[in-house]
Design a protein around this motif. Structure first.
Motif, PDB file in Angstrom:
ATOM      1  N   GLN A  39      37.508  42.197  47.798  1.00  0.00           N
ATOM      2  CA  GLN A  39      37.926  41.691  46.675  1.00  0.00           C
ATOM      3  C   GLN A  39      37.215  42.347  45.240  1.00  0.00           C
ATOM      4  O   GLN A  39      36.192  42.416  45.269  1.00  0.00           O
ATOM      5  N   LYS A  43      40.338  40.674  40.410  1.00  0.00           N
ATOM      6  CA  LYS A  43      41.548  40.786  41.412  1.00  0.00           C
ATOM      7  C   LYS A  43      41.536  39.926  42.737  1.00  0.00           C
ATOM      8  O   LYS A  43      40.465  39.141  42.932  1.00  0.00           O
ATOM      9  N   GLU A  44      42.675  39.532  43.278  1.00  0.00           N
ATOM     10  CA  GLU A  44      42.644  38.755  44.477  1.00  0.00           C
ATOM     11  C   GLU A  44      41.990  39.551  45.565  1.00  0.00           C
ATOM     12  O   GLU A  44      42.118  40.748  45.646  1.00  0.00           O
ATOM     13  N   GLU A  46      42.224  41.183  49.272  1.00  0.00           N
ATOM     14  CA  GLU A  46      43.243  42.091  49.833  1.00  0.00           C
ATOM     15  C   GLU A  46      42.682  42.359  51.141  1.00  0.00           C
ATOM     16  O   GLU A  46      41.584  42.623  51.302  1.00  0.00           O
TER      17      GLU A  46
END
Length: 112
Positions: A39, A43-44, A46
């Motif tokens: 992460q 941002k998310e 991933e």
């Protein structure tokens, strides 16, 4: 009590290498596929890579293929992520996951 403890994150220059480790306890490690996720700020989280129970199958996010290698040592209940040719965009907190459990993360910063 299940624990996943990541280590190995640090500051590294672009083009450098790092090896992350994730030590597992509290569940039957060899029975579960393991994965790494990351992460980046803002941002998310991933997915990055997955390895099956024996290490015979691995899969990678396209942007890390050819640079990262996931592996595991079932005798030591540990999963690894070898990261080569690191880029600034690889900067993130890296997490390992096994079964439904997550580690606390380790910070990787790629910067000159």
């Amino acid at each position: 009590q299940v624990q996943l403890v990541e280590s190995g994150g640090t500051l590294v220059q672009p083009g450098g290498s790092l090896r992350l480790s994730c030590a597992a306890s509290g569940f039957t490690f060899r029975d579960y596929a393991m994965s790494w996720h990351r992460q980046a700020p803002g941002k998310e989280r991933e997915w990055v890579a997955t390895i099956d129970t024996t290490g015979g199958y691995t899969n990678y996010k396209d942007s890390v293929k050819g640079r990262f290698i996931i592996s595991r040592d079932n005798a030591k209940n540990t999963v690894f992520l070898q990261m080569n040719s690191l880029k600034p965009e690889d900067t993130a907190v890296y997490y390992c996951k096994g079964n439904i459990y997550w580690g606390q993360g380790t910070q990787v910063t790629v910067s000159s």
